[in-house]
Design an enzyme around this catalytic site. Structure first.
Site, mmCIF file in Angstrom:
data_model
loop_
_atom_site.group_PDB
_atom_site.id
_atom_site.type_symbol
_atom_site.label_atom_id
_atom_site.label_comp_id
_atom_site.label_asym_id
_atom_site.label_seq_id
_atom_site.Cartn_x
_atom_site.Cartn_y
_atom_site.Cartn_z
ATOM 1 N N THR A 93 -36.263 43.438 -24.889
ATOM 2 C CA THR A 93 -35.461 42.605 -25.784
ATOM 3 C C THR A 93 -35.783 41.116 -25.646
ATOM 4 O O THR A 93 -35.293 40.299 -26.427
ATOM 5 C CB THR A 93 -33.951 42.874 -25.592
ATOM 6 O OG1 THR A 93 -33.230 42.330 -26.701
ATOM 7 C CG2 THR A 93 -33.441 42.255 -24.288
ATOM 8 N N ARG A 107 -35.531 38.804 -18.593
ATOM 9 C CA ARG A 107 -36.502 37.699 -18.552
ATOM 10 C C ARG A 107 -37.440 37.805 -17.345
ATOM 11 O O ARG A 107 -38.659 37.688 -17.491
ATOM 12 C CB ARG A 107 -35.775 36.357 -18.519
ATOM 13 C CG ARG A 107 -34.871 36.182 -19.718
ATOM 14 C CD ARG A 107 -34.378 34.757 -19.852
ATOM 15 N NE ARG A 107 -33.141 34.714 -20.633
ATOM 16 C CZ ARG A 107 -32.744 33.679 -21.336
ATOM 17 N NH1 ARG A 107 -33.469 32.578 -21.382
ATOM 18 N NH2 ARG A 107 -31.599 33.708 -22.005
ATOM 19 N N GLU A 123 -34.684 36.106 -33.491
ATOM 20 C CA GLU A 123 -34.416 37.417 -34.123
ATOM 21 C C GLU A 123 -34.922 37.552 -35.556
ATOM 22 O O GLU A 123 -35.358 38.634 -35.968
ATOM 23 C CB GLU A 123 -32.910 37.734 -34.072
ATOM 24 C CG GLU A 123 -32.372 38.009 -32.669
ATOM 25 C CD GLU A 123 -32.162 36.758 -31.818
ATOM 26 O OE1 GLU A 123 -32.142 35.641 -32.395
ATOM 27 O OE2 GLU A 123 -32.031 36.877 -30.587
ATOM 28 N N GLU A 133 -29.623 39.049 -17.795
ATOM 29 C CA GLU A 133 -30.583 37.976 -18.084
ATOM 30 C C GLU A 133 -31.760 38.018 -17.124
ATOM 31 O O GLU A 133 -32.911 37.830 -17.524
ATOM 32 C CB GLU A 133 -29.908 36.592 -18.008
ATOM 33 C CG GLU A 133 -28.840 36.349 -19.059
ATOM 34 C CD GLU A 133 -29.384 36.167 -20.479
ATOM 35 O OE1 GLU A 133 -30.614 36.101 -20.667
ATOM 36 O OE2 GLU A 133 -28.561 36.110 -21.413
ATOM 37 N N ASP A 154 -25.758 44.283 -29.349
ATOM 38 C CA ASP A 154 -27.117 44.368 -29.914
ATOM 39 C C ASP A 154 -28.177 45.206 -29.187
ATOM 40 O O ASP A 154 -28.591 46.265 -29.646
ATOM 41 C CB ASP A 154 -27.672 42.956 -30.197
ATOM 42 C CG ASP A 154 -27.507 41.961 -29.046
ATOM 43 O OD1 ASP A 154 -27.130 42.376 -27.946
ATOM 44 O OD2 ASP A 154 -27.768 40.757 -29.256
HETATM 45 C C1 DMJ Z 1 -32.876 36.574 -25.737
HETATM 46 O O1 DMJ Z 1 -32.646 36.335 -24.394
HETATM 47 C C2 DMJ Z 1 -32.935 38.052 -26.032
HETATM 48 O O2 DMJ Z 1 -33.541 38.260 -27.267
HETATM 49 C C3 DMJ Z 1 -31.576 38.691 -26.026
HETATM 50 O O3 DMJ Z 1 -31.638 40.048 -26.434
HETATM 51 C C4 DMJ Z 1 -30.652 37.948 -26.965
HETATM 52 N N1 DMJ Z 1 -30.635 36.530 -26.756
HETATM 53 C C5 DMJ Z 1 -31.887 35.818 -26.570
HETATM 54 C C6 DMJ Z 1 -32.526 35.283 -27.829
HETATM 55 O O4 DMJ Z 1 -31.708 34.906 -28.838
#
Ligand code: DMJ
Length: 453
Positions: free
Chosen positions: A433, A84, A347, A80, A213
Site C-alpha cells: 500500500t 514504509r 491515490e 506505518e 482502505d
Molecule cells: C500512504 O502511506 C499509503 O498509501 C497508505 O495506504 C495511505 N496513506 C499514505 C498516502 O496517502
C-alpha cells in the site's frame, strides 16, 4: 527530474531524518515512526532503483547499512512502520538482491511481533519496540484497533516468513483473518474498529477511505501475490466488493460514481482522497471477478478514476482536496475548510496508473500529465516539494512537508504511468500500500499455499 529534486533536497537539508521541510529547509519528524530515523531513505530505495538513479541508491544503501537502527526506545505505529520500513526494505531486497535489506526487514519484523500479544491476536496500533508494550490510539472507538492498520500487514508478513524461513509472521496474519471470519458483519460490511481484547466491533463506521482502505486492497493482493491460490483472501475480497456495491457505491445526479461512508446504516456522501485508490483496486481485481463481472469491475474502476479526476479538475490548482462531498448542491467538491488541503498524496495517480496498464486509454496519461503540471506549478519549491493548505485558493499556502510517500508512491506511480508495461509487470509483482513492489510467489517455484502458511 522530479525525483532528483525531491531527493537532492532531502539529502541537502534533512539527510538521515525522517522527512524534509522544504520551505524551512530542515528535517521533519513525525511521531508515527517514534525515533526510528530515515523514513524517506527507506521509502525511496526502490524508486531510486527503478529510475536507475544508481549513485543515489548506493548512498541510500550505505546509510541503511551504517545507520538504520531499530534498537531504540520508541513507540511506533505498527502499520506505518510496516508499510514504509518493512515494505521498503523487502522491495529493495527483491530488486537489488542485497542481503542487508533482507536482514534488516526480518530484524524489524521481529521487533513488531509483540504487537500481537493481545487476547485475540489482533495487534495493537502502537508499540514500544524496546519494551514490547502495546496500546491503541486514544481516539479509537472503545479502545479498538483499526481495520486498515491490522488489515495491512498481510503481504509483508507472508514475505517475512518466506525470506526468514520462520512461519510465525504468516501465522500472525492468518490468525487476523480467522478472527474476522468468525465475526458477524453488519450487512456484510467490515466496521473500522475492532477491540483486540473482546474481539468485538467498536462503532459501526465503515469506510473504503481512511481507517478501512488498505484492508480491502490487501485481501485482493494477498490472493494475487499467492499466484491466485489464497482462495480465502479472494472470497473475502469479492464478497466485500459486493457489499460495497449494495450499500456504499452511489451515483450523483450529475452522473459521478462515488463511494460513500456508512455510519450505523446512514450514508455520509463524502469521499476521501484516500478512497480514490479503489479505482485501481477494482480494475486490478476485474479479471478474477465472479459471474462474468470482469467488464463491470473495470467500468467501476474507470468511473472512480473519472470522479477523482473531477475532484482535481474542479479546484483552482488542479490538485485534489483531502475529501470531497456529494451533498448540499455540490459534487466532487470540498465544502469544509479543513478538507481542502493536498499533502502530495498518490491515490488518484495510482488509479490512473492501473487504469492505463489495464485499458491503455490515453486519457489516463493525459490526466497524469495534468497532475505533473500542477505539482510543478504549485508544490515545487526551491527546497523540494510541499503540500498545499487550500487547493481552491489562487495563491499557494504551503504546509512545508515533503511526505516520504511522495517519493515512494506519487513519483513511482507517475514514472510507471509513462513507462512500458514490462517494467514491474503485474503478473510478477504486487505493490504494497506504500507502492513497494513485492514479487508474486509463483506455484512453480514450490510456493504452494501450504508452504506459504
Ligand atoms: C500512504 O502511506 C499509503 O498509501 C497508505 O495506504 C495511505 N496513506 C499514505 C498516502 O496517502
Amino acid at each position: 527530474q522530479m525525483m532528483k529534486h525531491a531527493w537532492d533536497n532531502y539529502k541537502r537539508y534533512a539527510w538521515g531524518l525522517n522527512e524534509l521541510k522544504p520551505i524551512s529547509k530542515q528535517g521533519h519528524s513525525s511521531n508515527l515512526f517514534g525515533n526510528i530515523q530515515g523514513a524517506t531513505i527507506v521509502d525511496a530505495l526502490d524508486t531510486l532503483y527503478i529510475m536507475e538513479m544508481k549513485e543515489e541508491f548506493k548512498e541510500a544503501k550505505e546509510w541503511v547499512e551504517k545507520n538504520l537502527d531499530f534498537n531504540v526506545n520508541a513507540e511506533i505505529s505498527v502499520f506505518e512502520v510496516n508499510i514504509r520500513f518493512v515494505g521498503g526494505l523487502l522491495s529493495a531486497y527483491y530488486l537489488s538482491g542485497e542481503e542487508v535489506f533482507r536482514k534488516k526487514a526480518v530484524e524489524l519484523g521481529e521487533k513488531l511481533l509483540p504487537a500481537f500479544n493481545t487476547p485475540t491476536g489482533i495487534p495493537w496500533a502502537l508499540l514500544n519496540i524496546k519494551s514490547g508494550i502495546g496500546r491503541n490510539w486514544p481516539w479509537a472507538s472503545g479502545g479498538s484497533s483499526i481495520l486498515a492498520e491490522f488489515g495491512t500487514l498481510h503481504l509483508e508478513f507472508v514475505h517475512l516468513s518466506h525470506l526468514s524461513g520462520n512461519p510465525v509472521f504468516a501465522e500472525k496474519v492468518m490468525n487476523i483473518r480467522k478472527v474476522l471470519n468468525r465475526l458477524d458483519k453488519p450487512e456484510g460490511l467490515y466496521p473500522n474498529y475492532l477491540n483486540p481484547s473482546s474481539g468485538q466491533w467498536g462503532q459501526h463506521h465503515v469506510s473504503i477511505g481512511g481507517l478501512g482502505d488498505s484492508f480491502y486492497e490487501y485481501l485482493l493482493k494477498a490472493w494475487l501475490m499467492s499466484d491466485r491460490t489464497d482462495e480465502e483472501g479472494k472470497k473475502m475480497y469479492y464478497d466485500a466488493v459486493q457489499a460495497m456495491e449494495t450499500h456504499l457505491i452511489r451515483k450523483s445526479s450529475g452522473g459521478l460514481t462515488y463511494i460513500a461512508e456508512w455510519k450505523g446504516g446512514l450514508l455520509e456522501h463524502k469521499m476521501g482522497h484516500l478512497t480514490c485508490f479503489a479505482g485501481g483496486m477494482f480494475a486490478l481485481g476485474a479479471d478474477g471477478a465472479p459471474k462474468d463481472k470482469t467488464g463491470h469491475h473495470i467500468e467501476l474502476g474507470a468511473e472512480m478514476a473519472r470522479t477523482c479526476h473531477e475532484s482535481y479538475d474542479r479546484t483552482s490548482m488542479k490538485l485534489g482536496p483531502e475529501a470531497f462531498r456529494f451533498d448540499g448542491g455540490v459534487e466532487a467538491i470540498a465544502t469544509r475548510q479543513n478538507e481542502k488541503y493536498y499533502i502530495l498524496r498518490p491515490e488518484v495517480i495510482e488509479t490512473y496508473m492501473y487504469m492505463w496498464r489495464l485499458t491503455h486509454d490515453p486519457k489516463y496519461r493525459q490526466w497524469g500529465w495534468e497532475a505533473v503540471e500542477a505539482l510543478e506549478k504549485h508544490c515545487r519549491v526551491d527546497g523540494g516539494y510541499s503540500g498545499i493548505r487550500d487547493v481552491y485558493n489562487n495563491h499557494e499556502s504551503h504546509d512545508d512537508v515533503q511526505q516520504s510517500f511522495f517519493l515512494s508512491e506519487t513519483l513511482k506511480y507517475l514514472y510507471l504511468l509513462f513507462s512500458e508495461d514490462d517494467l514491474l509487470p503485474f503478473e510478477h509483482w504486487v505493490f504494497n500500500t506504500e507502492a513497494h513492489p513485492l514479487p508474486v510467489l509463483h506455484k512453480d517455484d514450490g510456493n504452494t499455499e501450504e508452504n506459504q502458511k
